[in-house]
Write an enzyme that holds these catalytic residues in place. Structure first.
Site, short mmCIF file in Angstrom:
data_model
loop_
_atom_site.label_atom_id
_atom_site.label_comp_id
_atom_site.label_asym_id
_atom_site.label_seq_id
_atom_site.Cartn_x
_atom_site.Cartn_y
_atom_site.Cartn_z
N ASP A 107 0.84 -1.20 0.00
CA ASP A 107 0.00 0.00 0.00
C ASP A 107 0.87 1.25 0.00
OD1 ASP A 107 -2.19 -1.65 0.21
OD2 ASP A 107 -2.35 -1.44 2.39
N1 URA Z 1 -1.33 -5.88 3.91
C1 URA Z 1 -1.79 -4.61 3.91
O1 URA Z 1 -2.82 -4.33 4.51
N2 URA Z 1 -1.09 -3.68 3.26
C2 URA Z 1 0.08 -3.92 2.63
O2 URA Z 1 0.69 -3.01 2.06
C3 URA Z 1 0.54 -5.25 2.63
C4 URA Z 1 -0.18 -6.21 3.26
#
Ligand code: URA
Length: 241
Positions: A107
């Site tokens: 993310d």
């Molecule tokens: N899980 C999440 O919620 N975000 C990420 O970036 C990776 C795994």
């Protein structure tokens, strides 16, 4: 059988320009193959065995690149985004010519290990749920993580869309109103870690990926820095994934 390819195609694949550009370079007599100046752009050679020189400098052919990045916050891991800065904006041209893409996204606000490669087969294996490659995250949450939660994660957690996650492993680092832990999951659903904690009424405040299978984040990389994988890391990944 020995695999030979056209000289202009090899040079173009390696980023020395379009087919038209490299034809010009060849015509100008700037390329030597095995010490001989070559002017035929369609000459078929073995790029791994034949020695290619451009303007007197040896060119080492390779097809794939593997980069490990310590992804910073604020950068998206897609390769194309009209609004946000992407990981490709922080990668040097010398690597961009290989068209790398992320094997497993993070993310925008997640930090840590991101593998970039143009090796589609390896990327597929790392991401395939059937291969069950463990991805370990360091997580800080707003909420009390308790011993009992280990079992909850291990049994699988039902997310907001009804999906039940595969068993995951929780290692508690600190248990308090704000808690710290490591979580290893074997799949990669959208916002998975955040949604797993959300299902337990806890909000993820900070998230960092530490490892993917045998590949561990090189902690000497500062946020936004990256390096090529070592031959040993590549082999480990290929064996274990
Ligand atoms: N899980 C999440 O919620 N975000 C990420 O970036 C990776 C795994």
């Amino acid at each position: 059988m020995e695999k030979k390819e056209r000289l202009d195609k090899i040079l173009s694949n390696m980023g020395y320009g379009s087919r038209k550009d490299v034809k010009k370079i060849i015509k100008e007599g700037r390329i030597k193959v095995n010490e001989e100046i070559v002017k035929e752009n369609d000459l078929k050679i073995n790029p791994y065995k034949d020695v290619i020189n451009l303007d007197g400098e040896r060119i080492f052919y390779r097809k794939y690149i593997y980069l490990m990045m310590n992804k910073p916050k604020g950068v998206v891991s897609s390769t194309d985004d009209p609004v946000n800065r992407t990981i490709l904006d922080i990668i040097d041209e010398e690597y961009l010519i290989f068209n790398p893409f992320p094997a497993g996204r993070l993310d925008k606000d997640t930090e840590g290990l991101l593998l970039l490669t143009n090796d589609g087969q390896l990327a597929h294996q790392i991401l395939s749920p059937n291969k069950e490659v463990g991805k370990t995250y360091y997580v800080e949450v707003d909420g009390f993580i308790e011993e009992k939660h280990k079992d909850v994660f291990n049994k699988g957690i039902t997310l907001d869309d009804g999906y039940k996650t595969l068993p995951s492993q929780l290692d508690i680092i600190e248990s308090n109103v704000l808690s710290k832990a490591k979580l290893t999951i074997k799949e990669g659903k959208y916002h998975q870690v955040k949604r797993m904690f959300q299902a337990l009424n806890m909000e993820v405040l900070y998230l960092k990926r530490l490892s993917m299978g045998p590949l561990k984040l090189d902690e000497s990389l500062k946020l936004g820095e990256y390096r090529e994988l070592t031959e040993e890391e590549i082999q480990l990944l290929k064996q274990k994934c």
